[in-house]
Design an enzyme around this catalytic site. Structure first.
Site, mmCIF file in Angstrom:
data_model
loop_
_atom_site.group_PDB
_atom_site.id
_atom_site.type_symbol
_atom_site.label_atom_id
_atom_site.label_comp_id
_atom_site.label_asym_id
_atom_site.label_seq_id
_atom_site.Cartn_x
_atom_site.Cartn_y
_atom_site.Cartn_z
ATOM 1 N N LYS A 240 0.833 -1.211 0.000
ATOM 2 C CA LYS A 240 0.000 0.000 0.000
ATOM 3 C C LYS A 240 0.866 1.259 0.000
ATOM 4 O O LYS A 240 0.594 2.218 -0.714
ATOM 5 C CB LYS A 240 -0.906 0.053 1.249
ATOM 6 N N ARG B 31 -8.945 1.289 9.191
ATOM 7 C CA ARG B 31 -8.678 -0.103 9.561
ATOM 8 C C ARG B 31 -9.802 -0.720 10.372
ATOM 9 O O ARG B 31 -9.702 -1.891 10.750
ATOM 10 C CB ARG B 31 -7.381 -0.172 10.359
ATOM 11 N N ARG C 40 -0.620 -8.375 13.887
ATOM 12 C CA ARG C 40 -1.083 -7.444 12.841
ATOM 13 C C ARG C 40 -1.990 -8.168 11.846
ATOM 14 O O ARG C 40 -2.980 -7.615 11.387
ATOM 15 C CB ARG C 40 0.127 -6.813 12.134
ATOM 16 N N ARG D 176 11.689 -2.541 11.676
ATOM 17 C CA ARG D 176 10.585 -2.066 12.502
ATOM 18 C C ARG D 176 10.316 -3.080 13.606
ATOM 19 O O ARG D 176 10.321 -4.277 13.354
ATOM 20 C CB ARG D 176 9.327 -1.911 11.631
ATOM 21 N N ARG E 15 12.046 -7.332 5.753
ATOM 22 C CA ARG E 15 11.925 -5.910 5.435
ATOM 23 C C ARG E 15 12.810 -5.038 6.326
ATOM 24 O O ARG E 15 12.920 -5.271 7.530
ATOM 25 C CB ARG E 15 10.464 -5.511 5.616
HETATM 26 P P1 AMP Z 1 1.459 0.644 9.228
HETATM 27 O O1 AMP Z 1 2.673 1.469 9.039
HETATM 28 O O2 AMP Z 1 0.316 1.101 8.370
HETATM 29 O O3 AMP Z 1 1.724 -0.839 9.082
HETATM 30 O O4 AMP Z 1 0.984 0.881 10.732
HETATM 31 C C1 AMP Z 1 1.811 0.532 11.816
HETATM 32 C C2 AMP Z 1 1.002 0.436 13.096
HETATM 33 O O5 AMP Z 1 0.439 1.729 13.401
HETATM 34 C C3 AMP Z 1 -0.191 -0.511 13.063
HETATM 35 O O6 AMP Z 1 0.167 -1.859 13.305
HETATM 36 C C4 AMP Z 1 -1.053 0.079 14.183
HETATM 37 O O7 AMP Z 1 -0.534 -0.248 15.462
HETATM 38 C C5 AMP Z 1 -0.859 1.570 13.977
HETATM 39 N N1 AMP Z 1 -1.850 2.130 13.035
HETATM 40 C C6 AMP Z 1 -1.582 2.747 11.845
HETATM 41 N N2 AMP Z 1 -2.707 3.133 11.249
HETATM 42 C C7 AMP Z 1 -3.725 2.745 12.057
HETATM 43 C C8 AMP Z 1 -5.142 2.832 11.985
HETATM 44 N N3 AMP Z 1 -5.767 3.413 10.959
HETATM 45 N N4 AMP Z 1 -5.868 2.320 13.019
HETATM 46 C C9 AMP Z 1 -5.274 1.760 14.091
HETATM 47 N N5 AMP Z 1 -3.946 1.617 14.217
HETATM 48 C C10 AMP Z 1 -3.167 2.099 13.205
#
Ligand code: AMP
Length: 224
Positions: free
Chosen positions: A13, A88, A167, A156, A127
């Site tokens: 994404k 989400r 996740r 990360r 990654r």
């Molecule tokens: P990402 O970089 O999109 O994989 O997001 C990393 C982490 O940030 C996720 O595993 C959640 O803990 C938090 N996070 C990011 N976006 C959201 C969202 N829209 N709702 C809830 N948690 C989020």
């Protein structure tokens, strides 16, 4: 054009979102990036989100809605925005619809990135991510430099096996219902004979394969 990118962690994404935003000349909002920057700076937002993020759980909807509201009201977002991983949960989808409708706008397209779980785990486990600009690289060693900005590549904390499992669980349990929520709205507006701002187009994208080919498919899907 307001575009929501949906899909499990590791589906691409971020990479495709960057390209869509550049092509359309609109900004990209990634709540994950906003939250990681807040954690790194130790702001109240970061402190509120840190533990959940490290476990691989979602942060509360109220936190996300606050970020959304602020970002969407910016003049730079007035022509549209690419929302990467921002929606989400169903309450977040409802909140986004509300915020956009207050601005006289709506979600125009939802792109759903589909990749099998084995491939996702393989990608996330291999990654490394730039700690400055957040560009992800598959198969690169942490500690090397980012090709884009020269920043340091790090692993990360939520790309560790246990957090990856959480996740994926969060995706299945909390995010997958959002797909059905948008598809229902799209069907409703089709039945009404016109696509209004309640019903975005939902485009499913097979996100396994060459990055450039996927970008072409995505851009075609947005035109159609
Ligand atoms: P990402 O970089 O999109 O994989 O997001 C990393 C982490 O940030 C996720 O595993 C959640 O803990 C938090 N996070 C990011 N976006 C959201 C969202 N829209 N709702 C809830 N948690 C989020």
């Amino acid at each position: 054009m307001n575009i929501v990118l949906l899909g499990p962690p590791g589906a691409g994404k971020g990479t495709q979102g960057e390209r869509i935003a550049k092509t359309l000349g609109i900004p990209k909002l990634a709540t994950g990036d906003v939250l990681r920057a807040a954690v790194a700076q130790g702001t109240p937002l970061g402190l509120a989100a840190k533990a959940a993020m490290e476990r691989g759980d979602l942060v509360p909807d109220s936190v996300i809605l606050g970020i959304m509201k602020e970002a969407l009201a910016l003049p730079s977002a007035s022509k549209g925005v690419v929302l990467d991983g921002v929606v989400r949960t169903v309450p977040q989808a409802e909140g986004l619809a509300r915020v956009l409708s207050e601005l006289g706008r709506g979600v125009d397209a939802v792109l759903l990135f589909e990749v099998g779980e084995d491939e996702l785990v393989r990608r996330l486990s291999a990654r490394a991510t730039c700690e400055s600009c957040q560009t992800p690289y598959t198969g690169r060693e942490p500690g090397t430099a980012c090709d884009k900005c020269g920043g340091k590549l790090v692993r990360r904390t939520d790309d560790e096996p246990e957090a990856i499992r959480s996740r994926m669980r969060a995706y299945h349990e909390q995010t997958e219902p959002v797909i059905e929520w948008y598809e229902r709205r799209a069907r409703k507006s089709d039945d009404a004979g016109a696509r209004d701002h309640n019903g975005p187009r939902v485009v499913r994208v097979n996100a396994l394969g060459n990055i450039d080919d996927i970008t072409k498919i995505v851009m075609k899907g947005l035109e159609g």
